[in-house]
Design an enzyme around this catalytic site. Structure first.
Site, PDB file in Angstrom:
ATOM      1  N   ASN A   1      69.704  15.401  16.145  1.00 26.88           N
ATOM      2  CA  ASN A   1      70.391  16.459  16.872  1.00 26.88           C
ATOM      3  C   ASN A   1      71.725  15.891  17.360  1.00 26.88           C
ATOM      4  O   ASN A   1      71.754  14.889  18.057  1.00 26.88           O
ATOM      5  CB  ASN A   1      69.506  16.861  18.062  1.00 26.88           C
ATOM      6  CG  ASN A   1      70.229  17.765  19.040  1.00 26.88           C
ATOM      7  OD1 ASN A   1      71.065  18.572  18.637  1.00 26.88           O
ATOM      8  ND2 ASN A   1      69.906  17.614  20.320  1.00 26.88           N
TER       9      ASN A   1
ATOM     10  N   ARG B   1      74.368   4.136  30.786  1.00 21.37           N
ATOM     11  CA  ARG B   1      74.389   3.029  29.825  1.00 21.37           C
ATOM     12  C   ARG B   1      75.770   2.376  29.723  1.00 21.37           C
ATOM     13  O   ARG B   1      75.932   1.359  29.076  1.00 21.37           O
ATOM     14  CB  ARG B   1      73.911   3.538  28.447  1.00 21.37           C
ATOM     15  CG  ARG B   1      72.418   3.832  28.430  1.00 21.37           C
ATOM     16  CD  ARG B   1      72.009   4.781  27.308  1.00 21.37           C
ATOM     17  NE  ARG B   1      72.332   6.180  27.610  1.00 21.37           N
ATOM     18  CZ  ARG B   1      71.990   7.216  26.832  1.00 21.37           C
ATOM     19  NH1 ARG B   1      71.341   7.002  25.702  1.00 21.37           N
ATOM     20  NH2 ARG B   1      72.314   8.446  27.172  1.00 21.37           N
TER      21      ARG B   1
ATOM     22  N   THR C   1      70.505  17.903  30.406  1.00 21.98           N
ATOM     23  CA  THR C   1      71.442  18.719  29.622  1.00 21.98           C
ATOM     24  C   THR C   1      71.105  20.210  29.703  1.00 21.98           C
ATOM     25  O   THR C   1      71.999  21.049  29.707  1.00 21.98           O
ATOM     26  CB  THR C   1      71.451  18.267  28.155  1.00 21.98           C
ATOM     27  OG1 THR C   1      70.099  18.156  27.683  1.00 21.98           O
ATOM     28  CG2 THR C   1      72.122  16.902  27.996  1.00 21.98           C
TER      29      THR C   1
ATOM     30  N   ASN D   1      77.262   6.333  23.849  1.00 25.70           N
ATOM     31  CA  ASN D   1      76.460   6.157  25.060  1.00 25.70           C
ATOM     32  C   ASN D   1      76.704   4.830  25.765  1.00 25.70           C
ATOM     33  O   ASN D   1      76.272   4.641  26.898  1.00 25.70           O
ATOM     34  CB  ASN D   1      74.975   6.274  24.716  1.00 25.70           C
ATOM     35  CG  ASN D   1      74.607   7.691  24.314  1.00 25.70           C
ATOM     36  OD1 ASN D   1      75.176   8.661  24.830  1.00 25.70           O
ATOM     37  ND2 ASN D   1      73.698   7.823  23.384  1.00 25.70           N
TER      38      ASN D   1
HETATM   39  C1  UD1 Z   1      71.573  14.108  23.841  1.00 19.33           C
HETATM   40  C2  UD1 Z   1      70.440  14.967  23.289  1.00 19.33           C
HETATM   41  C3  UD1 Z   1      69.911  14.335  22.030  1.00 19.33           C
HETATM   42  C4  UD1 Z   1      71.032  14.145  21.029  1.00 19.33           C
HETATM   43  C5  UD1 Z   1      72.175  13.379  21.611  1.00 19.33           C
HETATM   44  C6  UD1 Z   1      73.360  13.413  20.674  1.00 19.33           C
HETATM   45  C7  UD1 Z   1      69.275  16.034  25.177  1.00 19.33           C
HETATM   46  C8  UD1 Z   1      68.102  15.971  26.073  1.00 19.33           C
HETATM   47  N1  UD1 Z   1      69.397  15.060  24.275  1.00 19.33           N
HETATM   48  O1  UD1 Z   1      71.036  12.859  24.221  1.00 19.33           O
HETATM   49  O2  UD1 Z   1      68.904  15.162  21.459  1.00 19.33           O
HETATM   50  O3  UD1 Z   1      70.534  13.477  19.868  1.00 19.33           O
HETATM   51  O4  UD1 Z   1      72.594  13.967  22.856  1.00 19.33           O
HETATM   52  O5  UD1 Z   1      74.386  12.571  21.078  1.00 19.33           O
HETATM   53  O6  UD1 Z   1      70.065  16.940  25.282  1.00 19.33           O
HETATM   54  N2  UD1 Z   1      75.149  15.826  30.836  1.00 19.33           N
HETATM   55  C9  UD1 Z   1      75.433  16.698  31.868  1.00 19.33           C
HETATM   56  N3  UD1 Z   1      74.513  16.878  32.865  1.00 19.33           N
HETATM   57  C10 UD1 Z   1      73.318  16.258  32.868  1.00 19.33           C
HETATM   58  C11 UD1 Z   1      73.024  15.364  31.805  1.00 19.33           C
HETATM   59  C12 UD1 Z   1      73.946  15.180  30.796  1.00 19.33           C
HETATM   60  O7  UD1 Z   1      76.502  17.299  31.896  1.00 19.33           O
HETATM   61  O8  UD1 Z   1      72.547  16.487  33.795  1.00 19.33           O
HETATM   62  C13 UD1 Z   1      76.144  15.639  29.769  1.00 19.33           C
HETATM   63  C14 UD1 Z   1      76.614  14.196  29.655  1.00 19.33           C
HETATM   64  O9  UD1 Z   1      77.754  13.976  30.471  1.00 19.33           O
HETATM   65  C15 UD1 Z   1      76.922  14.062  28.179  1.00 19.33           C
HETATM   66  C16 UD1 Z   1      76.053  15.097  27.504  1.00 19.33           C
HETATM   67  O10 UD1 Z   1      75.570  15.953  28.532  1.00 19.33           O
HETATM   68  O11 UD1 Z   1      78.284  14.340  27.885  1.00 19.33           O
HETATM   69  C17 UD1 Z   1      74.868  14.452  26.783  1.00 19.33           C
HETATM   70  O12 UD1 Z   1      74.138  13.658  27.691  1.00 19.33           O
HETATM   71  P1  UD1 Z   1      73.582  12.234  27.286  1.00 19.33           P
HETATM   72  O13 UD1 Z   1      72.896  11.664  28.465  1.00 19.33           O
HETATM   73  O14 UD1 Z   1      74.615  11.455  26.609  1.00 19.33           O
HETATM   74  O15 UD1 Z   1      72.461  12.667  26.231  1.00 19.33           O
HETATM   75  P2  UD1 Z   1      71.812  11.765  25.099  1.00 19.33           P
HETATM   76  O16 UD1 Z   1      70.799  10.870  25.691  1.00 19.33           O
HETATM   77  O17 UD1 Z   1      72.877  11.162  24.271  1.00 19.33           O
HETATM   78 CA    CA Z   2      75.075  11.017  24.409  1.00 19.07          CA
END
Ligand code: UD1
Ligand code: CA
Length: 472
Positions: free
Chosen positions: A167, A10, A77, A222
């Site tokens: 969350n 995003r 995640t 995001n």
């Molecule tokens: C996530 C949560 C959501 C929460 C929100 C809070 C999940 C599925 N969702 O969503 O419930 O409300 O955060 O801000 O967990 N990342 C990795 N590897 C991956 C994917 C992501 O390391 O394969 C890291 C990203 O770099 C980031 C963090 O995990 O720092 C969160 O990922 P992001 O895609 O921002 O999750 P949200 O959609 O915000």
């Molecule tokens: Ca996030």
């Protein structure tokens, strides 16, 4: 575990999301700084997208016992946490906290609260009630108010979307229970990812708690709109800390100070001041209005007005500006001056020496108590190499002197205005390099007469428009 492997789609950026800066630090760095005072046994950063750069940034924080784990493919995640657990980086740990790398407003307080509350349960969520919960995972509670599960916004029903408790993606887990549930994760959801949030429901029988905190500090970033909003909050926090410590900030709304900048008590920042990098401003110094200082040191009582400085040093009581450009290695000693429309780089200006107007001083060393006349240029570049100019103590360089480097103007020496100095000037000497002046008497009168004669000879022709070009 800090999850920092995602690309940040995003953001629409070449740069990994967690490396985007806000108020002088990357988002990842802000998160690691929130962890620093907690004395954690280990910090494991999960990297993936731009793994080398993210690893370097994590290591630059110099947190004790920090390591990184690569999540080769960003499958969600849950998969990110699983990569960390499977790597062995957490072996021997029984309670682990998980945080995302995109919460730059995070402070240690909610984390302390989470750690205190967690106790022996399987999982504890840090949650917040947000006015606009759009995009977040929602915390679904059962009729008794106990946490039942977390549902992602895009997978939620209209009823679930009406829930305003979100969350934050910050959790504490009993590691063995977490590891067991991670191994069972599926990717049967709208994004086809392994969601960490899906471990919550199956852990409920072993005990899942929640700590509700104020939303402001735990919001995820995001996109760049949220980044700018977070930067505004961070900037305000920095300014408030500096003001409480004694700095005067005349207009916080137009003052930008990076996280690593130091501003001493009784320093004054005027409107439109930008202090970046490792800039330091000492007591009783005044910076601004409208100045940008990057990695620059301003010593006690110095002033910088309407100027741009990078990698420069302004000694105590020295004056810079207005409209001065000091580049790396510009080193103004005590009580010296760099005035209007002066540019400097890699140059020492000795104690009490002045470069008041319209000059370029590069690769130079000016002694103490010297004066450099208006429009002096150190001609330091011959098209191949840079050369040094030395000006001795007490020297008086005349206005519009070109100092063709390498060259030395001796102590107490003078140069005549308009001279092009190509060889060294001995101590105490005057160097003049220009032709004798000739005065041609009656010139103006003769010129006017000639003009009149020419006009008469031309007659009307002079005032008629030129004939147009023939066609064709
Ligand atoms: C996530 C949560 C959501 C929460 C929100 C809070 C999940 C599925 N969702 O969503 O419930 O409300 O955060 O801000 O967990 N990342 C990795 N590897 C991956 C994917 C992501 O390391 O394969 C890291 C990203 O770099 C980031 C963090 O995990 O720092 C969160 O990922 P992001 O895609 O921002 O999750 P949200 O959609 O915000
Ligand atoms: Ca996030």
């Amino acid at each position: 575990m800090v999850l920092a492997a995602g690309k940040g789609t995003r953001f629409s950026s070449e740069l990994a999301k967690v490396l985007h800066p806000a108020a002088g630090r990357t988002m990842l760095r802000w998160v690691l700084e929130a962890l620093r005072p907690l004395g954690l046994e280990r910090v494991v950063v999960v990297v993936g997208h731009q793994a080398d750069a993210v690893t370097a940034e994590a290591e630059a924080a110099r947190l004790d016992r920090l390591s990184t784990v690569v999540q080769a493919e960003q499958l969600g995640t849950g998969h990110a946490v699983r990569s960390a657990v499977d790597s062995g980086a957490l072996d021997g740990i029984d309670t682990a906290m998980v945080l995302p790398g995109d919460v730059p407003l995070l402070t240690p307080e909610p984390l302390r609260l989470l750690i205190e509350t967690h106790g022996r349960t399987a999982a504890t969520l840090l949650t917040a009630r947000l006015g606009d919960p759009t995009g977040y995972g929602r915390v679904v509670r059962d009729p008794d108010g106990a946490v039942a599960r977390v549902v992602e916004h895009r997978d939620a029903t209209a009823e679930e979307r009406a829930v305003d408790e979100v969350n934050t993606s910050i959790y504490a887990f009993a590691l063995p229970s977490l590891a067991r549930e991670l191994a069972r994760l599926s990717a049967a959801n709208d994004q086809g990812e392994q969601y960490l949030t899906d471990v919550i429901a199956p852990l409920v029988p072993e005990g899942v708690g929640a700590v509700v905190v104020a939303g402001a500090d735990v919001q995820g970033v995001n996109d760049r709109v949220q980044l700018a909003a977070a930067a505004t909050v961070l900037r305000r926090r920095i300014l408030e800390r500096l003001m409480r410590d004694g700095a005067t900030i005349v207009d916080p709304a137009t003052t930008y100070v990076g996280a690593e900048v130091a501003v001493a008590a009784d320093a004054v920042l005027l409107p439109g001041t930008h202090l970046e990098g490792t800039t330091r401003v000492a007591a009783r110094a005044t910076v601004g209005p409208d100045s940008r200082l990057v990695d620059t040191v301003v010593e006690e009582g110095a002033t910088v007005t309407y100027s741009v400085l990078t990698g420069a040093r302004v000694g105590s009581g020295a004056n810079v500006g207005p409209f001065t450009y000091l580049r790396p290695g510009a080193d103004l000693r005590a009580r010296s001056k760099a005035g209007a429309f002066v540019e400097m780089k890699n140059a020492v200006v000795g104690e009490g020496s002045k470069v008041p107007h319209l000059s370029y001083i590069g690769d130079a060393e000016i002694g103490r108590g010297a004066n450099i006349g208006a429009a002096t240029v150190t001609v330091n570049y011959d098209g191949y190499d840079k050369h040094r100019t030395v000006v001795g103590d007490g020297a008086r360089v005349g206005s519009d002197t070109m100092l063709i480097a390498p060259v030395r103007v001796g102590n107490d020496a003078y140069t005549g205005a308009g001279s092009v100095i190509t060889s060294d000037v001995p101590d105490g000497a005057l160097a003049v390099e220009r032709t004798e002046q000739r005065n041609i008497a009656g010139y103006a009168e003769r010129r006017a007469a000639r003009h009149e004669r020419d006009r008469e000879a031309a007659g009307d022709a002079a005032i008629r428009p030129p004939p147009s070009e023939p066609e064709g």
